[in-house]
Design an enzyme around this catalytic site. Structure first.
Site, PDB file in Angstrom:
ATOM      1  N   GLU A 131       0.880  -1.261  -0.039  1.00  0.00           N
ATOM      2  CA  GLU A 131      -0.020   0.062  -0.306  1.00  0.00           C
ATOM      3  C   GLU A 131       0.743   1.199   0.037  1.00  0.00           C
ATOM      4  O   GLU A 131       0.324   2.452  -0.174  1.00  0.00           O
ATOM      5  CB  GLU A 131      -0.888   0.008   1.339  1.00  0.00           C
ATOM      6  CG  GLU A 131      -1.785  -1.112   1.150  1.00  0.00           C
ATOM      7  CD  GLU A 131      -3.307  -0.952   2.188  1.00  0.00           C
ATOM      8  OE1 GLU A 131      -3.483   0.325   2.614  1.00  0.00           O
ATOM      9  OE2 GLU A 131      -3.675  -1.914   2.408  1.00  0.00           O
ATOM     10  N   LYS A 159       3.018   3.345   7.478  1.00  0.00           N
ATOM     11  CA  LYS A 159       4.098   2.169   6.921  1.00  0.00           C
ATOM     12  C   LYS A 159       5.170   2.771   6.122  1.00  0.00           C
ATOM     13  O   LYS A 159       6.222   2.228   6.369  1.00  0.00           O
ATOM     14  CB  LYS A 159       3.229   1.077   6.125  1.00  0.00           C
ATOM     15  CG  LYS A 159       2.287   0.392   7.270  1.00  0.00           C
ATOM     16  CD  LYS A 159       3.039  -0.612   8.225  1.00  0.00           C
ATOM     17  CE  LYS A 159       3.715  -1.775   7.753  1.00  0.00           C
ATOM     18  NZ  LYS A 159       4.179  -2.505   8.958  1.00  0.00           N
TER      19      LYS A 159
HETATM   20  P1  NAD Z   1      -2.535  -7.616  12.980  1.00  0.00           P
HETATM   21  O1  NAD Z   1      -3.175  -6.181  13.134  1.00  0.00           O
HETATM   22  O2  NAD Z   1      -3.062  -9.059  12.715  1.00  0.00           O
HETATM   23  O3  NAD Z   1      -1.385  -7.932  14.053  1.00  0.00           O
HETATM   24  C1  NAD Z   1      -0.814  -6.911  14.772  1.00  0.00           C
HETATM   25  C2  NAD Z   1       0.045  -7.522  15.948  1.00  0.00           C
HETATM   26  O4  NAD Z   1       0.824  -6.574  16.780  1.00  0.00           O
HETATM   27  C3  NAD Z   1      -0.984  -7.740  16.985  1.00  0.00           C
HETATM   28  O5  NAD Z   1      -0.675  -9.096  17.704  1.00  0.00           O
HETATM   29  C4  NAD Z   1      -0.984  -6.823  18.065  1.00  0.00           C
HETATM   30  O6  NAD Z   1      -0.839  -6.916  19.676  1.00  0.00           O
HETATM   31  C5  NAD Z   1       0.671  -6.237  17.731  1.00  0.00           C
HETATM   32  N1  NAD Z   1       0.816  -4.820  18.479  1.00  0.00           N
HETATM   33  C6  NAD Z   1       0.252  -3.668  17.872  1.00  0.00           C
HETATM   34  N2  NAD Z   1       0.823  -2.648  18.463  1.00  0.00           N
HETATM   35  C7  NAD Z   1       1.906  -3.397  19.177  1.00  0.00           C
HETATM   36  C8  NAD Z   1       2.874  -2.506  20.026  1.00  0.00           C
HETATM   37  N3  NAD Z   1       2.999  -1.178  20.301  1.00  0.00           N
HETATM   38  N4  NAD Z   1       3.924  -3.229  20.813  1.00  0.00           N
HETATM   39  C9  NAD Z   1       3.847  -4.677  20.340  1.00  0.00           C
HETATM   40  N5  NAD Z   1       2.832  -5.194  19.640  1.00  0.00           N
HETATM   41  C10 NAD Z   1       1.927  -4.725  19.179  1.00  0.00           C
HETATM   42  O7  NAD Z   1      -1.494  -7.557  11.776  1.00  0.00           O
HETATM   43  P2  NAD Z   1      -1.145  -8.542  10.754  1.00  0.00           P
HETATM   44  O8  NAD Z   1      -2.230  -8.531   9.757  1.00  0.00           O
HETATM   45  O9  NAD Z   1      -0.819  -9.842  11.083  1.00  0.00           O
HETATM   46  O10 NAD Z   1       0.011  -7.685   9.952  1.00  0.00           O
HETATM   47  C11 NAD Z   1       1.360  -7.937  10.448  1.00  0.00           C
HETATM   48  C12 NAD Z   1       2.270  -7.088   9.690  1.00  0.00           C
HETATM   49  O11 NAD Z   1       2.260  -7.414   8.261  1.00  0.00           O
HETATM   50  C13 NAD Z   1       1.923  -5.476   9.974  1.00  0.00           C
HETATM   51  O12 NAD Z   1       3.274  -4.768   9.852  1.00  0.00           O
HETATM   52  C14 NAD Z   1       1.135  -5.092   8.622  1.00  0.00           C
HETATM   53  O13 NAD Z   1       1.424  -3.857   8.178  1.00  0.00           O
HETATM   54  C15 NAD Z   1       1.934  -5.987   7.706  1.00  0.00           C
HETATM   55  N6  NAD Z   1       1.297  -6.288   6.350  1.00  0.00           N
HETATM   56  C16 NAD Z   1      -0.062  -6.948   6.694  1.00  0.00           C
HETATM   57  C17 NAD Z   1      -0.796  -7.254   5.472  1.00  0.00           C
HETATM   58  C18 NAD Z   1      -2.128  -8.040   5.617  1.00  0.00           C
HETATM   59  O14 NAD Z   1      -2.615  -8.397   4.495  1.00  0.00           O
HETATM   60  N7  NAD Z   1      -2.653  -8.312   6.616  1.00  0.00           N
HETATM   61  C19 NAD Z   1      -0.145  -7.283   4.355  1.00  0.00           C
HETATM   62  C20 NAD Z   1       0.999  -6.496   4.023  1.00  0.00           C
HETATM   63  C21 NAD Z   1       1.670  -6.144   5.086  1.00  0.00           C
HETATM   64  O1  DAU Z   2      -2.333  -4.404   0.676  1.00  0.00           O
HETATM   65  C1  DAU Z   2      -1.950  -5.237   1.835  1.00  0.00           C
HETATM   66  C2  DAU Z   2      -2.824  -4.611   2.947  1.00  0.00           C
HETATM   67  O2  DAU Z   2      -3.868  -5.588   2.695  1.00  0.00           O
HETATM   68  C3  DAU Z   2      -2.224  -4.502   4.270  1.00  0.00           C
HETATM   69  O3  DAU Z   2      -1.056  -3.688   4.314  1.00  0.00           O
HETATM   70  C4  DAU Z   2      -3.195  -4.316   5.368  1.00  0.00           C
HETATM   71  O4  DAU Z   2      -2.576  -4.570   6.786  1.00  0.00           O
HETATM   72  C5  DAU Z   2      -4.566  -5.219   5.210  1.00  0.00           C
HETATM   73  O5  DAU Z   2      -5.229  -4.746   6.162  1.00  0.00           O
HETATM   74  C6  DAU Z   2      -4.992  -5.234   3.703  1.00  0.00           C
HETATM   75  O6  DAU Z   2      -5.523  -3.985   3.341  1.00  0.00           O
HETATM   76  P1  DAU Z   2      -6.789  -3.727   2.676  1.00  0.00           P
HETATM   77  O7  DAU Z   2      -7.561  -2.579   3.126  1.00  0.00           O
HETATM   78  O8  DAU Z   2      -6.586  -4.214   1.346  1.00  0.00           O
HETATM   79  O9  DAU Z   2      -7.666  -5.151   3.177  1.00  0.00           O
HETATM   80  P2  DAU Z   2      -9.189  -5.306   3.880  1.00  0.00           P
HETATM   81  O10 DAU Z   2      -9.538  -6.650   4.021  1.00  0.00           O
HETATM   82  O11 DAU Z   2      -9.521  -4.273   4.872  1.00  0.00           O
HETATM   83  O12 DAU Z   2     -10.003  -4.940   2.517  1.00  0.00           O
HETATM   84  C7  DAU Z   2      -9.655  -5.720   1.334  1.00  0.00           C
HETATM   85  C8  DAU Z   2     -10.506  -5.048   0.249  1.00  0.00           C
HETATM   86  O13 DAU Z   2     -12.005  -5.307   0.334  1.00  0.00           O
HETATM   87  C9  DAU Z   2     -10.571  -3.642  -0.041  1.00  0.00           C
HETATM   88  O14 DAU Z   2     -10.557  -3.111  -1.427  1.00  0.00           O
HETATM   89  C10 DAU Z   2     -11.892  -3.053   0.817  1.00  0.00           C
HETATM   90  C11 DAU Z   2     -12.974  -4.171   0.400  1.00  0.00           C
HETATM   91  N1  DAU Z   2     -13.787  -4.209   1.663  1.00  0.00           N
HETATM   92  C12 DAU Z   2     -13.049  -4.556   2.867  1.00  0.00           C
HETATM   93  C13 DAU Z   2     -14.115  -4.771   4.116  1.00  0.00           C
HETATM   94  C14 DAU Z   2     -13.413  -4.949   5.292  1.00  0.00           C
HETATM   95  C15 DAU Z   2     -15.208  -4.159   1.275  1.00  0.00           C
HETATM   96  O15 DAU Z   2     -15.636  -4.109   0.170  1.00  0.00           O
HETATM   97  N2  DAU Z   2     -15.895  -4.316   2.583  1.00  0.00           N
HETATM   98  C16 DAU Z   2     -15.454  -4.640   3.981  1.00  0.00           C
HETATM   99  O16 DAU Z   2     -16.219  -4.943   4.737  1.00  0.00           O
END
Ligand code: NAD
Ligand code: DAU
Length: 363
Positions: A131, A159
């Protein structure tokens, strides 16, 4: 042998990484540092042997320094963050506090302990997101590691700031860093505020599936286990100071993901009559298509239209390629949520309820 500090290891991707690493590197030391925010869940680490859990905040620099020194940590894998775009729109300050100040704190501690005196071998791996590159038009080339940063949400801006700090600590102080920018993860333990788990659980309860805008936004879906392999490849083969884009090779409009989900839920109920008894409110329990729950709602402010990953560099330098198709990964994920009802029910007993009620119930 390696001694890892995994920040955010009780969250979705961090916990999957702990299980992944423990299964493949049984002799390595693993310490998880997690503040257990709404997204952190100790239950995510159940069954992971020999993992030391420290309940603490990455912004506590003294705590991080003592962990690095006393436990001879040589590798940080930094997942801890506020990660949900919708939450960042409602409350951006927490994203700056955790994602920017928290990363600064980790870098400060790592520099103090690892670069003191003649220094010691180390690696700081920063987990970031696609993102940071902003939004693509339909015909734009996919994001590469040289795409200029153009973050659009408070989440992605925080980020991006953290990525820049990591780059600066490498360039200025010689901290040995790598960064990965990955696409949308899905799989076990994902908190039910993100698209796939939210819609799955809503479908099982007969609740609306809130589709933002026209549902034609495009994401590249990456199974979390493939992401873990990509990070492992960065740690073992990544060059210090480099960034790597990690994708799932599954660029799909949201509506296709949602239609796949609806059809898969219908098929699961047709194949297993026991599901109707467990989830009587699901439309599929009475043979009504799950797609009847699809509801178009007001779009997310500033909603990015398209993300896509060019993973040429990760393939060439790391030998990385996603192993799971979206079809397989999604089927596995649906099976996991059906088999782990106790997990998501427990999550929903907590603060998740307030968030869902406040932000989705009215739509
Ligand atoms: P998540 O929200 O599920 O988990 C985040 C974790 O960080 C939680 O366990 C929370 O308790 C911990 N945390 C938050 N603040 C904290 C602090 N101050 N000190 C210590 N721990 C803390 O997130 P996720 O989806 O597992 O994402 C993990 C990483 O990957 C993030 O950096 C996110 O930006 C990145 N990322 C996520 C996605 C995705 O699709 N979920 C995609 C690209 C990058
Ligand atoms: O691209 C990587 C990112 O993907 C990570 O960095 C973020 O941590 C992770 O949350 C995710 O971000 P998105 O905003 O893409 O994920 P989310 O699951 O919230 O939404 C995915 C897509 O679906 C987005 O286009 C928004 C849409 N959406 C999401 C929700 C929760 C809906 O249409 N309805 C919904 O209720």
């Amino acid at each position: 042998m390696t001694n890892l500090l995994i920040t955010g290891g009780a969250g979705f991707i961090g916990a999957n990484f702990v299980h992944y690493w423990r299964a493949r590197h049984p002799d390595d030391g693993i310490t998880v540092l997690d503040a257990l925010t709404y997204a952190g869940n100790r239950a995510n680490l159940a069954g992971a042997n020999a993992v030391d859990f420290v309940h603490g905040d990455i912004r506590d620099t003294a705590l991080v320094e003592s962990l690095l020194a006393e436990r001879s940590i040589d590798t940080i894998v930094h997942f801890a963050a506020e990660s949900h775009v919708d939450r960042s729109i409602h409350g951006p300050a927490a994203f700056v506090d955790t994602n920017v100040i928290g990363t600064l704190s980790l870098l400060t501690a790592a520099r103090a302990v690892w670069l003191a005196g003649s220094g010691r071998p180390h690696r700081f791996h920063h987990v970031s997101t696609d993102e940071v590159y902003g939004s693509l038009g339909p015909n734009d080339p996919a994001f590469s590691e040289t795409t200029p940063y153009a973050p659009n949400s408070p989440y992605s801006a925080s980020k991006a700031a953290s990525d820049h700090l990591v780059r600066a600590w490498q360039h200025t102080y010689g901290l040995e860093t790598t960064t990965s920018n990955c696409s949308n993860n899905y799989g076990p333990f994902q908190f039910p505020e993100k698209l796939i788990p939210l819609f799955l659980i809503n479908a099982l309860h007969g609740r609306p599936l809130p589709i933002y805008g026209d549902g034609m936004q495009i994401r590249d879906w990456l199974h979390v286990e493939d992401h873990c392999r990509g990070i492992e490849a960065c740690l073992s083969r990544g060059r210090v100071g480099e960034t790597y884009n990690i994708g799932g090779g599954a660029e799909l409009p949201n509506i296709t993901v949602i239609d796949t989900l609806c059809a898969a839920v219908d098929a699961a109920f047709a194949a297993d009559p026991g599901l109707a008894a467990r989830f009587p409110q699901a439309p599929a329990a009475s043979g009504t298509p799950t797609a009847s729950l699809k509801t178009y709602v007001t779009d997310r402010p500033g909603h990015d239209r398209r993300y896509a990953i060019d993973e040429t560099k990760a393939r060439a330098e790391l030998g990385y390629a996603p192993a799971r198709s979206f079809e397989q990964g999604f089927a596995d994920t649906l099976a996991w949520y059906l088999a782990n009802e106790h997990w998501w029910r427990a999550v929903m007993d907590g603060s998740y309820r307030d968030w869902v009620d406040a932000n989705y119930a009215a739509r």
